[in-house]
Design an enzyme around this catalytic site. Structure first.
Site, short mmCIF file in Angstrom:
data_model
loop_
_atom_site.label_atom_id
_atom_site.label_comp_id
_atom_site.label_asym_id
_atom_site.label_seq_id
_atom_site.Cartn_x
_atom_site.Cartn_y
_atom_site.Cartn_z
N GLU A 42 4.90 -0.25 10.39
CA GLU A 42 4.22 -1.50 10.69
C GLU A 42 5.24 -2.55 11.13
OE1 GLU A 42 1.32 -4.78 8.44
OE2 GLU A 42 2.24 -3.16 7.27
N LYS A 132 -4.19 -5.76 14.44
CA LYS A 132 -4.72 -5.72 13.08
C LYS A 132 -5.87 -6.73 12.93
CE LYS A 132 -3.10 -5.96 8.26
NZ LYS A 132 -1.92 -6.20 7.40
N CYS A 166 -1.90 -0.92 7.70
CA CYS A 166 -1.82 -1.37 6.31
C CYS A 166 -3.20 -1.55 5.68
CB CYS A 166 -0.96 -2.63 6.23
SG CYS A 166 -0.21 -2.91 4.60
#
Length: 323
Positions: A42, A132, A166
């Site tokens: 990430e 994200k 995540c």
């Protein structure tokens, strides 16, 4: 069978160009070992902003601004060719590359950053670009909200690949959006770690009956630049590890077959067999024979967020009024 590789290495934090050079070298190294899919963590370019979990929103305002300016200046403009070194490395080594990055928004305000992940095919082309959806807790002081345009599963030589970043992996409908597209290799670049997170990766493999590749962020205090502001206050000299990594590979059904690699730098390499996906889904296919489309439906808005044109606005189309 296809060899996949997870990269548990630190970037050159807050240095985009040096991090890209490091990534290119790693791609060449792993490709020489037979890797066909190479996954970076990430926000690898130019590093996950781990400091946000220690800075106080008000009291550390100046330090936050200093670090954010450096992060902004070293973030990636995907449309401006910043990723050309990765495209070239993927093409020259005939590998698929998945990489997390801090992305600079080239439209809208030109100031918002996104936590993004890209999939690059072995021809050196961008196959998917996802932002994200929901930054987590203090991440919202760094990144804007993504959209659904990148919730895609793409064909690669190592199977049908999809990725969530995540804690997006805790969003059931986001997971389902990938399951519904037949994801076979589910990739989760993450800053999270520990037993609870590993259990989450196992659950996704059991639920989706897919390979799950979790690539964790591994950062030591020594990885921070020497001129990092308030270094000793945020990370005392006696503190070594900031984040341990915990990269691992989970087979369809939930068995951990490689890793977790914890508290050390390195790579996780493993030969995956896509036929195991088909076999596992014989008993459970949550978007196939084990679904109930007559009861449940999912609609995904895949339109990329666009800026409002300031000039020539038609008030009737924007909800405005000419009164």
């Amino acid at each position: 069978m296809a060899m996949v590789a997870l990269v548990q290495q630190a970037p050159v934090i807050l240095d985009k160009e040096a991090t890209l050079e490091k990534a290119v070298a790693i791609i060449g190294e792993l490709a020489a070992q037979g890797a066909e899919l190479i996954v970076f963590p990430e926000a690898f370019i130019p590093g996950y902003p781990a400091w946000i979990w220690r800075l106080r929103p008000g009291g550390d305002w100046g330090t936050s601004e200093t670090l954010h300016k450096r992060l902004y200046r070293n973030s990636v403009d995907v449309g401006a060719g910043d990723l050309q070194p990765l495209f070239a490395a993927a093409r020259e080594n005939h590998v698929t590359v998945v990489c997390g990055l801090n992305e600079l928004d080239p439209s809208n305000s030109h100031a918002t950053l996104f936590n993004s992940v890209v999939v690059i095919g072995p021809e050196g082309r961008l196959l998917n670009h996802h932002r994200k959806l929901m930054p987590t807790n203090p991440e919202r002081m760094v990144w804007g909200f993504g959209d659904g345009s990148g919730l895609n599963v793409v064909e690669t030589p190592v199977g049908r690949v999809g990725a969530l970043v995540c804690w997006e992996n805790y969003m059931p409908l986001a997971r389902y959006a990938l399951y519904a597209q037949g994801v076979e290799v589910y990739i989760a670049p993450t800053y999270d770690s520990g037993e609870g997170w590993i259990g989450t990766m196992q659950h996704i493999a059991r639920e989706g009956r897919c390979w799950v590749l979790c690539c964790g962020v591994a950062i030591e205090r020594a990885d921070l630049p020497a001129d990092f502001p308030e270094l000793d206050a945020l990370y005392p000299p006696e503190e070594s590890w900031i984040n341990p990594g915990d990269s691992l590979i989970v087979a369809p059904g939930g068995s951990v077959v490689a890793g977790p690699l914890s508290g050390e730098k390195g790579y996780v390499l493993y030969d995956i067999d896509l036929e195991q996906v088909t076999t596992a889904r014989r008993a459970l296919d949550v978007t196939g024979h084990y679904s109930r489309p007559d009861v449940f439906t999912l609609e995904v808005n895949k339109v990329r967020q666009q800026s409002l044109k300031v000039t020539g606005i038609d008030p009737n189309q924007t909800g405005g009024s000419d009164r």
